[in-house]
Write an enzyme that holds these catalytic residues in place. Structure first.
Site, short mmCIF file in Angstrom:
data_model
loop_
_atom_site.label_atom_id
_atom_site.label_comp_id
_atom_site.label_asym_id
_atom_site.label_seq_id
_atom_site.Cartn_x
_atom_site.Cartn_y
_atom_site.Cartn_z
N ASP A 1 0.84 -1.20 0.00
CA ASP A 1 0.00 0.00 0.00
C ASP A 1 0.88 1.25 0.00
O ASP A 1 1.87 1.33 0.74
CB ASP A 1 -0.88 -0.02 1.25
CG ASP A 1 -1.85 1.15 1.29
OD1 ASP A 1 -2.64 1.28 0.34
OD2 ASP A 1 -1.81 1.91 2.27
N GLU B 1 1.78 -0.66 -5.16
CA GLU B 1 0.80 0.38 -5.49
C GLU B 1 1.58 1.68 -5.52
O GLU B 1 1.83 2.28 -4.48
CB GLU B 1 -0.31 0.47 -4.45
CG GLU B 1 -1.33 1.54 -4.83
CD GLU B 1 -2.10 2.13 -3.64
OE1 GLU B 1 -3.23 2.60 -3.87
OE2 GLU B 1 -1.57 2.14 -2.52
#
Length: 549
Positions: free
Chosen positions: A206, A268
């Site tokens: 993330d 990401e």
């Protein structure tokens, strides 16, 4: 033999919305385990699970209070071990979401920091700084939170007086970690080992472009530097895509490489362009990164070809495969984006809530799925897209749970619209999402018209989007190494304006994004089309794979 991750199809499980096993209205591990046969039948190779760790759930689990324990909402550590084993028995690998940029404010480290004095070791794991102005009442910098408002919150000292400020690029309940602290680095490598020891196959990282901050803490000042997370950022940004972040992943890669079975990372990284993405994917860093450039593109042949060429060019230079994706839990579903006349991700945000041609959007969504699965590399499927689910843009505001709507200066789309629980069966909510007799309603309301979009209904319809996905993914798997998947170069073929045509080994792909039907070449048979293909004519918004007669 190609590494599995170079051309895998990976299915994103947004666990709270996938399947509810205990009837509390929230998806969980028990529900997911019961649906593994469905996922295996779909033809995917691996699952990526959004965070399932212990969390106050301020940001749907992206505020982690304990990285080694499951949140009771989802199950227990024993349930997690059983899922890992079950998934492997079904031939599915399992990738977990790891959240290294920030913790929850309920994490023991942050609670310890709040109780400690300024400049203490406990506070050095985060970013605490004195405020500006004579009384320290102004934030240390002008940095904005991604969710609106300032990226700083002021603490209260033990004597009740206002104290230092702490940094949170997201919600105030998500304080950013200080990655210059060796304790932080050691802890996260330990967390990776904890889950790798239990048998998980990798991690989705993330905010992988976050983590390190400019030690001078300069103001961003310019609007471009203060861009949102989903907007590419300029080089030398004070808190995104900094060179120092790359060194962290070299340590992580050594951890992954110490395990058998090819454990992998996917980043990401919302960065300025494909060349910036490639920096994360050298052989000593991460394996893959989502190619958000294509996700952001309009449904336009020139724009898509430009993005495909740029991505493949820069990734080839570092030996990394492309990882194509059309939707995820943070963006408006592509079946809705493509159902309007203006179709880029930016357009989707701007036009949120305006009328959508759902039939057109679903037709283009199927075509786009078939297009990306003909490209070199791997792909991701976001749960529900295989059912052709649209974005739910009319959720009542009282049901919203997305923290990015807590500030009046943040009026973008509410992300809950792509997170509505899946419809599995039946003619009324909860559509098989929860077990029969469950009294709790799903955590977000499902549209009544989804009765026609349940997995059970679509399984019975050979022309449904689910049937197309299943056929497509099984054919793709059959043709790996003979043109599809990783390794075979892409060779563009001359085609009319608005048509993308290319060869991959034995397979030809034609994508008609023009305004009129086009003729297909002679001497080929249809392997599969995103819609029925009649004769040698390719209709508008249809993609076809061809092989020699």
């Amino acid at each position: 033999m190609s590494s599995w991750w170079r051309d895998a199809v990976i299915y994103q499980v947004y666990i709270r919305s996938f399947a509810d096993g205990n009837g509390d209205g929230v998806g969980d591990v028990a529900g997911l385990r019961s649906r593994l046969p469905y996922l295996a039948a779909l033809g995917v190779d691996a699952l990526w699970l959004n965070p399932w760790y212990a969390s106050p759930q301020v940001d749907a689990g992206y505020d982690v209070s304990d990285y080694r324990r499951l949140d009771p909402l989802f199950g227990t550590l024993e349930d997690a071990k059983a899922l890992i084993a079950d998934a492997h028995e079904h031939g599915l690998r399992l990738i977990l979401d790891i959240v290294p940029n920030h913790t929850s404010d309920q994490h023991p480290w942050f609670q310890e920091a709040l109780a400690a004095t300024p400049h203490s070791p406990a506070r050095s794991r985060y970013h605490f700084r004195p405020g500006r102005g004579a009384d320290g009442s102004e934030p240390p910098t002008d940095w904005p939170s991604i969710f609106g408002g300032p990226a700083w919150t002021r603490t209260v000292d033990a004597d009740g007086k206002p104290g230092d400020w702490y940094l949170h690029l997201f919600a105030p309940e998500q304080p950013d970690l200080n990655w210059t602290n060796p304790e932080v680095r050691t802890e996260f490598e330990s967390i990776l080992r904890f889950w790798l020891d239990l048998g998980v196959d990798g991690f989705r990282i993330d905010v992988a472009h976050g983590l390190t901050k400019d030690p001078a803490f300069p103001d961003v000042a310019s609007a471009s530097a203060a861009a949102g997370m989903l907007d590419g950022v300029a080089a030398d940004h004070p808190y995104f895509d900094r060179d120092e972040t790359l060194a962290i992943y070299e340590g992580w890669r050594q951890v992954a490489d110490s395990y058998e079975g090819e454990r992998v990372f996917v980043a990401e990284a919302w960065v300025a362009d494909a060349s910036r993405v490639a920096r994360y994917l050298t052989p000593t860093r991460l394996h893959t990164a989502f190619n958000f450039g294509l996700l952001s593109c309009p449904w336009d042949a020139t724009a898509l070809r430009t993005e495909i060429d740029a991505t493949l060019g820069v990734l080839a230079a570092v030996g990394a495969p492309a990882t194509w994706v059309l939707s995820n839990h943070d963006v408006i579903r592509h079946a809705t984006r493509y159902g309007r006349t203006q179709t880029s991700l930016t357009d989707a945000r701007r036009l949120y809530g305006t009328p959508v041609d759902h039939a057109l959007g679903e037709r283009r969504a199927r075509a786009a799925m078939q297009l990306i699965n003909a490209l070199p590399g791997g792909t991701y499927v976001y749960q529900g897209e295989e059912l052709g689910l649209p974005e739910v843009e009319d959720l009542p505001p009282e049901t919203w749970q997305d923290p990015n709507r807590h500030h009046s200066d943040h009026d973008g789309p509410v992300r809950d619209g792509c997170r509505v629980p899946l419809p599995w069966s039946g003619d009324a909510a909860p559509f098989g999402f929860s077990p029969a007799g469950a009294t709790a309603a799903p955590w977000l309301p499902q549209p009544a018209e989804w009765k026609n979009r349940t997995a059970a209904a679509e399984e019975q319809d050979p022309h449904s989007t689910l049937s197309h996905y299943r056929a497509l993914l099984h054919i793709r798997r059959e043709w790996l190494g003979r043109g599809l998947g990783d390794g075979t170069p892409l060779e563009w073929i001359a085609a009319p304006s608005g048509v993308l045509a290319f060869r991959r080994g034995e397979v030809l792909c034609y994508a008609n994004l023009s305004a009129a039907p086009v003729a297909l070449p002679e001497g080929y048979r249809v392997l599969i089309g995103s819609e029925e293909v009649e004769g040698a004519v390719l209709e508008v918004d249809v993609v076809v794979w061809l092989v020699a007669e």
